[in-house]
Design a protein around this motif. Structure first.
Motif, PDB file in Angstrom:
ATOM      1  N   ALA A  21     -25.548 -65.901 -53.461  1.00 11.52           N
ATOM      2  CA  ALA A  21     -24.471 -65.777 -54.453  1.00 11.52           C
ATOM      3  C   ALA A  21     -23.849 -67.142 -54.730  1.00 11.52           C
ATOM      4  CB  ALA A  21     -23.406 -64.803 -53.943  1.00 11.52           C
ATOM      5  N   GLU A  22     -23.685 -67.931 -53.673  1.00 14.66           N
ATOM      6  CA  GLU A  22     -23.143 -69.283 -53.833  1.00 14.66           C
ATOM      7  C   GLU A  22     -24.097 -70.150 -54.648  1.00 14.66           C
ATOM      8  OE1 GLU A  22     -21.072 -72.596 -50.934  1.00 14.66           O
ATOM      9  OE2 GLU A  22     -22.864 -71.573 -50.212  1.00 14.66           O
ATOM     10  N   HIS A  23     -25.395 -70.010 -54.391  1.00 21.74           N
ATOM     11  CA  HIS A  23     -26.406 -70.779 -55.116  1.00 21.74           C
ATOM     12  C   HIS A  23     -26.340 -70.474 -56.618  1.00 21.74           C
ATOM     13  CE1 HIS A  23     -30.480 -72.638 -55.669  1.00 21.74           C
ATOM     14  NE2 HIS A  23     -30.451 -71.832 -56.710  1.00 21.74           N
ATOM     15  N   ILE A  24     -26.266 -69.197 -56.956  1.00 25.46           N
ATOM     16  CA  ILE A  24     -26.200 -68.805 -58.369  1.00 25.46           C
ATOM     17  C   ILE A  24     -24.927 -69.352 -59.003  1.00 25.46           C
ATOM     18  CG2 ILE A  24     -26.017 -66.839 -59.936  1.00 25.46           C
ATOM     19  CD1 ILE A  24     -27.775 -65.268 -57.959  1.00 25.46           C
ATOM     20  N   GLY A  25     -23.822 -69.300 -58.244  1.00 25.27           N
ATOM     21  CA  GLY A  25     -22.571 -69.856 -58.752  1.00 25.27           C
ATOM     22  C   GLY A  25     -22.694 -71.337 -59.065  1.00 25.27           C
ATOM     23  N   HIS A  26     -23.306 -72.097 -58.156  1.00 23.37           N
ATOM     24  CA  HIS A  26     -23.506 -73.532 -58.382  1.00 23.37           C
ATOM     25  C   HIS A  26     -24.371 -73.779 -59.612  1.00 23.37           C
ATOM     26  CE1 HIS A  26     -22.534 -74.993 -54.028  1.00 23.37           C
ATOM     27  NE2 HIS A  26     -21.469 -74.918 -54.786  1.00 23.37           N
ATOM     28  N   LEU A  27     -25.405 -72.955 -59.781  1.00 24.28           N
ATOM     29  CA  LEU A  27     -26.295 -73.147 -60.927  1.00 24.28           C
ATOM     30  C   LEU A  27     -25.542 -72.924 -62.240  1.00 24.28           C
ATOM     31  CD1 LEU A  27     -29.151 -73.859 -61.764  1.00 24.28           C
ATOM     32  CD2 LEU A  27     -29.723 -71.427 -61.719  1.00 24.28           C
ATOM     33  N   TYR A  28     -24.630 -71.959 -62.241  1.00 30.01           N
ATOM     34  CA  TYR A  28     -23.830 -71.735 -63.444  1.00 30.01           C
ATOM     35  C   TYR A  28     -22.877 -72.898 -63.706  1.00 30.01           C
ATOM     36  CZ  TYR A  28     -25.323 -67.060 -64.779  1.00 30.01           C
ATOM     37  OH  TYR A  28     -26.062 -65.994 -65.254  1.00 30.01           O
ATOM     38  N   VAL A  29     -22.401 -73.547 -62.638  1.00 27.92           N
ATOM     39  CA  VAL A  29     -21.568 -74.736 -62.834  1.00 27.92           C
ATOM     40  C   VAL A  29     -22.389 -75.824 -63.516  1.00 27.92           C
ATOM     41  CG1 VAL A  29     -20.092 -76.453 -61.762  1.00 27.92           C
ATOM     42  CG2 VAL A  29     -20.241 -74.201 -60.759  1.00 27.92           C
ATOM     43  N   ALA A  41     -19.019 -66.184 -51.464  1.00 34.57           N
ATOM     44  CA  ALA A  41     -19.961 -65.070 -51.545  1.00 34.57           C
ATOM     45  C   ALA A  41     -19.222 -63.737 -51.663  1.00 34.57           C
ATOM     46  CB  ALA A  41     -20.875 -65.074 -50.330  1.00 34.57           C
ATOM     47  N   LEU A  42     -18.180 -63.557 -50.861  1.00 33.31           N
ATOM     48  CA  LEU A  42     -17.423 -62.301 -50.887  1.00 33.31           C
ATOM     49  C   LEU A  42     -16.747 -62.101 -52.238  1.00 33.31           C
ATOM     50  CD1 LEU A  42     -16.299 -59.809 -49.465  1.00 33.31           C
ATOM     51  CD2 LEU A  42     -14.414 -61.219 -48.614  1.00 33.31           C
ATOM     52  N   ALA A  43     -16.107 -63.151 -52.745  1.00 34.06           N
ATOM     53  CA  ALA A  43     -15.431 -63.043 -54.041  1.00 34.06           C
ATOM     54  C   ALA A  43     -16.430 -62.758 -55.159  1.00 34.06           C
ATOM     55  CB  ALA A  43     -14.662 -64.330 -54.339  1.00 34.06           C
ATOM     56  N   THR A  44     -17.610 -63.377 -55.080  1.00 35.37           N
ATOM     57  CA  THR A  44     -18.643 -63.150 -56.094  1.00 35.37           C
ATOM     58  C   THR A  44     -19.133 -61.709 -56.059  1.00 35.37           C
ATOM     59  OG1 THR A  44     -19.361 -65.445 -55.914  1.00 35.37           O
ATOM     60  CG2 THR A  44     -20.887 -63.910 -56.961  1.00 35.37           C
ATOM     61  N   ILE A  45     -19.402 -61.212 -54.862  1.00 36.80           N
ATOM     62  CA  ILE A  45     -19.890 -59.839 -54.703  1.00 36.80           C
ATOM     63  C   ILE A  45     -18.863 -58.836 -55.230  1.00 36.80           C
ATOM     64  CG2 ILE A  45     -20.498 -58.068 -53.000  1.00 36.80           C
ATOM     65  CD1 ILE A  45     -21.682 -60.393 -51.298  1.00 36.80           C
ATOM     66  N   VAL A  46     -17.596 -59.047 -54.879  1.00 38.67           N
ATOM     67  CA  VAL A  46     -16.535 -58.153 -55.342  1.00 38.67           C
ATOM     68  C   VAL A  46     -16.408 -58.237 -56.868  1.00 38.67           C
ATOM     69  CG1 VAL A  46     -14.038 -57.713 -55.320  1.00 38.67           C
ATOM     70  CG2 VAL A  46     -15.255 -58.203 -53.183  1.00 38.67           C
ATOM     71  N   GLY A  47     -16.511 -59.449 -57.426  1.00 37.79           N
ATOM     72  CA  GLY A  47     -16.440 -59.619 -58.870  1.00 37.79           C
ATOM     73  C   GLY A  47     -17.551 -58.881 -59.597  1.00 37.79           C
ATOM     74  N   ILE A  48     -18.763 -58.969 -59.050  1.00 41.18           N
ATOM     75  CA  ILE A  48     -19.910 -58.261 -59.639  1.00 41.18           C
ATOM     76  C   ILE A  48     -19.678 -56.752 -59.601  1.00 41.18           C
ATOM     77  CG2 ILE A  48     -22.354 -57.695 -59.296  1.00 41.18           C
ATOM     78  CD1 ILE A  48     -22.744 -60.589 -58.340  1.00 41.18           C
ATOM     79  N   MET A  49     -19.170 -56.263 -58.472  1.00 38.60           N
ATOM     80  CA  MET A  49     -18.920 -54.829 -58.325  1.00 38.60           C
ATOM     81  C   MET A  49     -17.859 -54.355 -59.324  1.00 38.60           C
ATOM     82  SD  MET A  49     -18.984 -54.497 -54.150  1.00 38.60           S
ATOM     83  CE  MET A  49     -18.401 -52.814 -54.194  1.00 38.60           C
ATOM     84  N   LEU A  50     -16.782 -55.125 -59.456  1.00 37.74           N
ATOM     85  CA  LEU A  50     -15.725 -54.748 -60.403  1.00 37.74           C
ATOM     86  C   LEU A  50     -16.258 -54.741 -61.833  1.00 37.74           C
ATOM     87  CD1 LEU A  50     -12.649 -56.725 -59.003  1.00 37.74           C
ATOM     88  CD2 LEU A  50     -12.979 -54.245 -58.981  1.00 37.74           C
ATOM     89  N   ASN A  51     -17.075 -55.719 -62.161  1.00 39.92           N
ATOM     90  CA  ASN A  51     -17.636 -55.795 -63.504  1.00 39.92           C
ATOM     91  C   ASN A  51     -18.515 -54.588 -63.813  1.00 39.92           C
ATOM     92  OD1 ASN A  51     -18.576 -57.193 -66.033  1.00 39.92           O
ATOM     93  ND2 ASN A  51     -20.509 -57.150 -64.917  1.00 39.92           N
ATOM     94  N   LEU A  52     -19.238 -54.119 -62.818  1.00 41.29           N
ATOM     95  CA  LEU A  52     -20.134 -52.984 -63.024  1.00 41.29           C
ATOM     96  C   LEU A  52     -19.382 -51.650 -63.021  1.00 41.29           C
ATOM     97  CD1 LEU A  52     -23.136 -54.081 -60.746  1.00 41.29           C
ATOM     98  CD2 LEU A  52     -22.971 -54.212 -63.250  1.00 41.29           C
ATOM     99  N   ILE A  53     -18.253 -51.598 -62.321  1.00 37.04           N
ATOM    100  CA  ILE A  53     -17.538 -50.336 -62.150  1.00 37.04           C
ATOM    101  C   ILE A  53     -16.470 -50.109 -63.213  1.00 37.04           C
ATOM    102  CG2 ILE A  53     -15.963 -49.069 -60.631  1.00 37.04           C
ATOM    103  CD1 ILE A  53     -17.420 -50.378 -58.249  1.00 37.04           C
TER     104      ILE A  53
END
Length: 426
Positions: A248-256, A405-417
């Motif tokens: 999750a951190e890796h994907i975040g860095h790539l988006y930066v 990683a935790l914040a990213t995972i929670v963000g993804i879940m909120l976006n989907l829910i």
């Protein structure tokens, strides 16, 4: 520099310009990369060596299309210490290899299923929040290293703060007012100036000076081979799952990097290639005795300030990192860069990364009168800035999901829910 105000990914610069630009990247990342082996008892020179080789492997895997630097990962520190102390360094390295192989396997799966799911799981409202959070989560580290945090015990605090302020000031002045080639190396100039000032005011410890002076001209990094036995199973079980968190951190860095460079690297050369490069770098580190690796935000900040995105400059920094791991005095000099120097430039670099996240909000016209967007951004930011950590056991295996990683995972879940509806007036 070209007539345009940036240097693109594929562009080559003359060697006389490439070397200082590469040194700038090396200086920016070295503090964090060296800190990981210092905390875990691994050889710092091996971290430099593996960082350089890992970056070259990453560039190869991504077809030379993504300007990212690879350095030691902080996410594995606890697991490294646990396995290394309980078993041995050689056994721990088998776990590092397993973590790298997780990345490689995930890259293969993404290659097969594509990346359309990323757009659904990570829309701009989530990506912008995570990108901003990557910078903000490092704020405390920069402030503490600069001596501004009263919670930390710092000797000669006034002098430490002086060095940090001077270093930061030179970085800001250079970024704003320097012209020509000097305008693209303000971080290097600031760090060298801060280092010289640190010697002048006497905050460089005597043992550090002795280490620099007495280091052998030529040294061979301390290579260690992995060991595979019954204990290795435990090492794999403890360390491999952490790779799913750092993805999750890796994907975040790539988006930066996407935001800074203005390209979508998840499409070309593809997210799978970026993850593959990270996996190859970590697997190689496990084979020779280095810590697990990851992409580095510090170097993204350097690119944002300098507007030099050339992968050739990144490759130059990788080669310099390898060379310096074999040169004792230089490796010692880099290893002992004073904390306020790193903290001073870190305040600017990490702030630039955070600003890149806010830029995504603006560019994609994120509507904060939408209750859904407001909730997603709010939860991600507070979880991240608050350095939230989730710890639990799967059987007898301790698992830790850390901040980003935790914040990213929670963000993804909120976006989907959360349903897409309703607006509120603020």
């Amino acid at each position: 520099m070209n007539k345009k105000d940036y240097v693109d990914v594929e562009e080559k610069l003359p060697i006389g310009k490439t070397i200082p630009l590469s040194l700038q990247h090396l200086f920016a990342m070295v503090g964090a990369t060296i800190l990981v082996p210092q905390l875990t008892g691994l050889p710092p020179a091996m971290a430099l060596f593996c960082s350089g080789i890992g970056t070259l492997l990453y560039i190869f895997a991504t077809k030379g299309k993504i300007p990212s630097f690879i350095g030691s990962s902080f996410a594995f520190i606890g697991a490294i210490i646990l396995v290394k102390d309980k078993y041995s360094t050689s056994v721990m390295l088998s776990g590092v290899i397993a973590a790298g192989l997780v990345y490689i396997i995930v890259a293969g799966i993404i290659k097969l299923v594509g990346v359309k799911w990323i757009d659904k799981a990570l829309p701009p409202v989530v990506v912008g929040s995570v990108v901003a959070l990557i910078g903000l989560s490092l704020a405390g580290t920069a402030v503490e290293m600069a001596g501004f945090s009263l919670a930390s015990s710092v000797e000669n605090r006034p002098l430490v703060i002086l060095v940090a302020i001077v270093t930061l000031s030179i970085a800001i002045i250079g970024t704003t007012f320097f012209k020509g080639f000097l305008s693209v190396i303000p971080i290097l100039i600031a760090m060298i100036s801060g280092y010289v000032l640190s010697f002048i005011v006497g905050i460089v410890p005597e043992e550090a000076i002795h280490e620099i002076v007495s280091a052998p001209i030529f040294q061979i990094p301390q290579f260690t081979l992995p060991k595979f036995n019954r204990d290795s199973i435990n090492a794999v079980v403890i360390m491999a799952p952490i790779a799913f968190v750092t993805l999750a951190e890796h994907i975040g860095h790539l988006y930066v990097v996407n935001s800074v460079v203005g390209r979508d690297f998840t499409k070309d050369p593809g997210l799978h290639r970026s993850i593959l490069g990270d996996g190859l770098a970590t697997t190689f580190a496990g084979l020779v005795g280095g810590p697990p690796n990851t992409t580095y935000g510090e170097n993204i900040g350097v690119m944002a300030i300098s507007k030099v995105y050339s992968v050739w400059v990144i490759a130059g920094a990788a080669i310099l990192s390898i060379i310096m791991s074999f040169i004792g005095p230089v490796a010692a000099l880099i290893k002992n860069i004073p904390s306020p120097v790193i903290g001073g430039v870190g305040i600017l670099l990490f702030g630039i990364i955070a600003s890149s996240g806010f830029r995504i909000f603006v560019d994609d016209k994120i509507d904060f009168s939408d209750k859904r967007n407001l909730i997603i951004v709010s939860v991600i930011m507070i979880l991240g800035v608050g350095k939230t950590v989730l710890e639990f056991n799967i059987g007898a295996i301790p698992v830790t999901i850390d901040t980003i990683a935790l914040a990213t995972i929670v963000g993804i879940m909120l976006n989907l829910i959360l349903p897409k509806k309703k607006k509120i007036d603020l």
